[in-house]
Scaffold this motif. Structure first.
Motif, PDB file in Angstrom:
ATOM      1  N   THR A   1      38.763 -18.600  14.293  1.00  0.00           N
ATOM      2  CA  THR A   1      39.870 -19.501  14.660  1.00  0.00           C
ATOM      3  C   THR A   1      39.437 -20.944  14.454  1.00  0.00           C
ATOM      4  OG1 THR A   1      39.111 -19.602  16.953  1.00  0.00           O
ATOM      5  CG2 THR A   1      40.744 -17.912  16.400  1.00  0.00           C
ATOM      6  N   ILE A   2      40.422 -21.869  14.295  1.00  0.00           N
ATOM      7  CA  ILE A   2      40.157 -23.310  14.104  1.00  0.00           C
ATOM      8  C   ILE A   2      40.756 -24.037  15.280  1.00  0.00           C
ATOM      9  CG2 ILE A   2      40.581 -25.317  12.646  1.00  0.00           C
ATOM     10  CD1 ILE A   2      40.811 -23.451  10.261  1.00  0.00           C
ATOM     11  N   ASP A   3      39.891 -24.863  15.941  1.00  0.00           N
ATOM     12  CA  ASP A   3      40.417 -25.616  17.079  1.00  0.00           C
ATOM     13  C   ASP A   3      41.083 -26.889  16.587  1.00  0.00           C
ATOM     14  OD1 ASP A   3      38.285 -27.056  16.199  1.00  0.00           O
ATOM     15  OD2 ASP A   3      37.095 -26.887  18.048  1.00  0.00           O
ATOM     16  N   MET A   4      41.682 -27.659  17.451  1.00  0.00           N
ATOM     17  CA  MET A   4      42.446 -28.857  17.097  1.00  0.00           C
ATOM     18  C   MET A   4      41.563 -29.948  16.545  1.00  0.00           C
ATOM     19  SD  MET A   4      45.563 -28.187  17.531  1.00  0.00           S
ATOM     20  CE  MET A   4      46.222 -29.807  17.453  1.00  0.00           C
ATOM     21  N   LEU A   5      40.294 -30.033  17.022  1.00  0.00           N
ATOM     22  CA  LEU A   5      39.389 -31.073  16.528  1.00  0.00           C
ATOM     23  C   LEU A   5      39.067 -30.864  15.066  1.00  0.00           C
ATOM     24  CD1 LEU A   5      37.547 -33.473  17.016  1.00  0.00           C
ATOM     25  CD2 LEU A   5      35.762 -31.868  17.786  1.00  0.00           C
ATOM     26  N   HIS A   6      38.723 -29.646  14.691  1.00  0.00           N
ATOM     27  CA  HIS A   6      38.398 -29.384  13.287  1.00  0.00           C
ATOM     28  C   HIS A   6      39.621 -29.504  12.386  1.00  0.00           C
ATOM     29  CE1 HIS A   6      34.822 -27.649  15.299  1.00  0.00           C
ATOM     30  NE2 HIS A   6      34.194 -27.932  14.135  1.00  0.00           N
ATOM     31  N   LEU A   7      40.774 -29.083  12.947  1.00  0.00           N
ATOM     32  CA  LEU A   7      41.994 -29.232  12.138  1.00  0.00           C
ATOM     33  C   LEU A   7      42.297 -30.698  11.865  1.00  0.00           C
ATOM     34  CD1 LEU A   7      44.438 -27.927  10.793  1.00  0.00           C
ATOM     35  CD2 LEU A   7      45.633 -28.031  13.012  1.00  0.00           C
ATOM     36  N   GLY A   8      42.118 -31.582  12.880  1.00  0.00           N
ATOM     37  CA  GLY A   8      42.356 -33.019  12.656  1.00  0.00           C
ATOM     38  C   GLY A   8      41.378 -33.586  11.661  1.00  0.00           C
ATOM     39  N   LEU A   9      40.088 -33.171  11.763  1.00  0.00           N
ATOM     40  CA  LEU A   9      39.096 -33.671  10.806  1.00  0.00           C
ATOM     41  C   LEU A   9      39.435 -33.251   9.380  1.00  0.00           C
ATOM     42  CD1 LEU A   9      35.791 -33.036  12.845  1.00  0.00           C
ATOM     43  CD2 LEU A   9      36.899 -35.242  12.320  1.00  0.00           C
ATOM     44  N   ALA A  10      39.929 -32.003   9.219  1.00  0.00           N
ATOM     45  CA  ALA A  10      40.291 -31.532   7.877  1.00  0.00           C
ATOM     46  C   ALA A  10      41.463 -32.326   7.293  1.00  0.00           C
ATOM     47  CB  ALA A  10      40.642 -30.048   7.930  1.00  0.00           C
ATOM     48  N   ILE A  11      42.472 -32.606   8.145  1.00  0.00           N
ATOM     49  CA  ILE A  11      43.631 -33.389   7.664  1.00  0.00           C
ATOM     50  C   ILE A  11      43.205 -34.810   7.309  1.00  0.00           C
ATOM     51  CG2 ILE A  11      45.839 -34.374   8.382  1.00  0.00           C
ATOM     52  CD1 ILE A  11      46.267 -31.825  10.046  1.00  0.00           C
ATOM     53  N   LEU A  12      42.310 -35.409   8.146  1.00  0.00           N
ATOM     54  CA  LEU A  12      41.851 -36.769   7.876  1.00  0.00           C
ATOM     55  C   LEU A  12      41.054 -36.832   6.573  1.00  0.00           C
ATOM     56  CD1 LEU A  12      41.789 -39.626   8.992  1.00  0.00           C
ATOM     57  CD2 LEU A  12      39.672 -39.038  10.217  1.00  0.00           C
ATOM     58  N   ALA A  13      40.222 -35.824   6.315  1.00  0.00           N
ATOM     59  CA  ALA A  13      39.446 -35.791   5.074  1.00  0.00           C
ATOM     60  C   ALA A  13      40.354 -35.660   3.854  1.00  0.00           C
ATOM     61  CB  ALA A  13      38.451 -34.623   5.128  1.00  0.00           C
ATOM     62  N   LEU A  14      41.380 -34.800   4.011  1.00  0.00           N
ATOM     63  CA  LEU A  14      42.324 -34.648   2.897  1.00  0.00           C
ATOM     64  C   LEU A  14      43.072 -35.942   2.616  1.00  0.00           C
ATOM     65  CD1 LEU A  14      43.682 -32.758   0.872  1.00  0.00           C
ATOM     66  CD2 LEU A  14      45.316 -32.108   2.647  1.00  0.00           C
ATOM     67  N   LEU A  15      43.421 -36.689   3.718  1.00  0.00           N
ATOM     68  CA  LEU A  15      44.124 -37.965   3.554  1.00  0.00           C
ATOM     69  C   LEU A  15      43.252 -38.985   2.844  1.00  0.00           C
ATOM     70  CD1 LEU A  15      46.649 -39.629   4.160  1.00  0.00           C
ATOM     71  CD2 LEU A  15      45.651 -40.211   6.389  1.00  0.00           C
ATOM     72  N   PHE A  16      41.984 -39.077   3.207  1.00  0.00           N
ATOM     73  CA  PHE A  16      41.066 -40.002   2.530  1.00  0.00           C
ATOM     74  C   PHE A  16      40.903 -39.657   1.059  1.00  0.00           C
ATOM     75  CE2 PHE A  16      38.835 -41.065   6.772  1.00  0.00           C
ATOM     76  CZ  PHE A  16      39.610 -42.220   6.911  1.00  0.00           C
ATOM     77  N   PHE A  17      40.891 -38.335   0.757  1.00  0.00           N
ATOM     78  CA  PHE A  17      40.726 -37.926  -0.638  1.00  0.00           C
ATOM     79  C   PHE A  17      41.933 -38.354  -1.482  1.00  0.00           C
ATOM     80  CE2 PHE A  17      41.194 -34.644  -3.971  1.00  0.00           C
ATOM     81  CZ  PHE A  17      40.018 -34.877  -4.642  1.00  0.00           C
ATOM     82  N   VAL A  18      43.130 -38.173  -0.868  1.00  0.00           N
ATOM     83  CA  VAL A  18      44.342 -38.592  -1.596  1.00  0.00           C
ATOM     84  C   VAL A  18      44.350 -40.097  -1.823  1.00  0.00           C
ATOM     85  CG1 VAL A  18      46.847 -38.744  -1.433  1.00  0.00           C
ATOM     86  CG2 VAL A  18      45.683 -36.620  -0.803  1.00  0.00           C
ATOM     87  N   LEU A  19      43.983 -40.883  -0.772  1.00  0.00           N
ATOM     88  CA  LEU A  19      43.928 -42.345  -0.929  1.00  0.00           C
ATOM     89  C   LEU A  19      42.910 -42.771  -1.988  1.00  0.00           C
ATOM     90  CD1 LEU A  19      44.152 -43.453   2.837  1.00  0.00           C
ATOM     91  CD2 LEU A  19      45.938 -43.594   1.076  1.00  0.00           C
ATOM     92  N   PHE A  20      41.811 -42.028  -2.039  1.00  0.00           N
ATOM     93  CA  PHE A  20      40.794 -42.349  -3.048  1.00  0.00           C
ATOM     94  C   PHE A  20      41.329 -42.168  -4.457  1.00  0.00           C
ATOM     95  CE2 PHE A  20      37.427 -40.717  -5.834  1.00  0.00           C
ATOM     96  CZ  PHE A  20      36.594 -41.824  -5.870  1.00  0.00           C
ATOM     97  N   LEU A  21      42.078 -41.038  -4.651  1.00  0.00           N
ATOM     98  CA  LEU A  21      42.643 -40.801  -5.989  1.00  0.00           C
ATOM     99  C   LEU A  21      43.674 -41.867  -6.377  1.00  0.00           C
ATOM    100  CD1 LEU A  21      43.092 -36.899  -5.897  1.00  0.00           C
ATOM    101  CD2 LEU A  21      41.295 -38.238  -7.034  1.00  0.00           C
ATOM    102  N   VAL A  22      44.518 -42.240  -5.387  1.00  0.00           N
ATOM    103  CA  VAL A  22      45.538 -43.271  -5.683  1.00  0.00           C
ATOM    104  C   VAL A  22      44.886 -44.595  -6.045  1.00  0.00           C
ATOM    105  CG1 VAL A  22      47.398 -44.611  -4.654  1.00  0.00           C
ATOM    106  CG2 VAL A  22      47.286 -42.148  -4.288  1.00  0.00           C
TER     107      VAL A  22
END
Length: 203
Positions: free
Chosen positions: A11-32
């Motif tokens: 299972t994935i807790d809320m902390l790891h889920l937030g970290l995963a979303i934040l990492a994905l957001l940084f990756f998208v900003l990096f590409l832009v």
């Protein structure tokens, strides 16, 4: 605290889920950002290429010393017909050729003067009829005149002690003459202009 790296989380807790979303957001900003930086560089290169046009290197000026050879004077060939026609007119009006070809040795000055009057009147009539004459210079003779630099040497002939360059100042000895209009009569085709005075036979 025990850490088992081989264990798989179920299972994935809320902390790891937030970290995963934040990492994905940084990756998208990096590409832009990468994409916008690439476009900016392209526009900068285009602007730079437009602002600084490439001009070909100027060729060094080379002075060519060209000396044109002097052209020989063009000579025009005169047709004798007009001159022969004028002689004919002077003979008809003034008996000009008769007068010049006559041996005047045996004649008195009075006889020659009387004949010269006929030649003068007839010649003037012929010239006034077929030519328009004007004086080259309008000043009175014996008047002091100044010829500027570049004066027409074909209209004015310098005489006496000619030294240096124009302007020249001197006394007008002769006004000169020039023909401004010629109206010689037309000659029929085949007419022999060399016969300026036909022989006359009285029957």
């Amino acid at each position: 605290m025990n850490i088992n790296l081989a264990a798989t989380p179920t299972t994935i807790d809320m902390l790891h889920l937030g970290l995963a979303i934040l990492a994905l957001l940084f990756f998208v900003l990096f590409l832009v950002k990468q994409r916008s930086s690439g476009n900016g560089m392209t526009r900068n290169n285009e602007t730079l290429s437009q602002a600084t046009p490439v001009t070909p290197a100027a060729e060094p000026a080379v002075e060519k010393a060209t000396v044109e050879p002097a052209k020989p004077a063009q000579l025009k060939e005169s047709t004798p017909d007009a001159a022969l026609q004028l002689l004919t007119l002077l003979q008809q009006e003034a008996r000009f050729i008769d007068f010049t070809q006559e041996d005047l040795t045996g004649y008195s000055d009075a006889d020659i003067g009387a004949a010269a009057r006929v030649v003068h009147e007839g010649s003037k009539k012929a010239l006034d009829t077929y030519f328009t004459l004007e004086a080259v210079r309008s000043e009175d003779e014996e008047t002091r005149i100044t010829l500027p630099k570049g004066f027409n040497a074909s209209e004015v002939r310098l005489t006496g002690n000619v030294v240096g360059e124009a302007p020249f100042t001197g006394s007008l000895v002769h006004k000169g003459w020039k023909v401004t209009k010629v109206k010689l009569p037309k000659v029929a085709e085949g007419h022999d202009t060399s016969i300026v005075a036909p022989a006359e036979v009285e029957l």
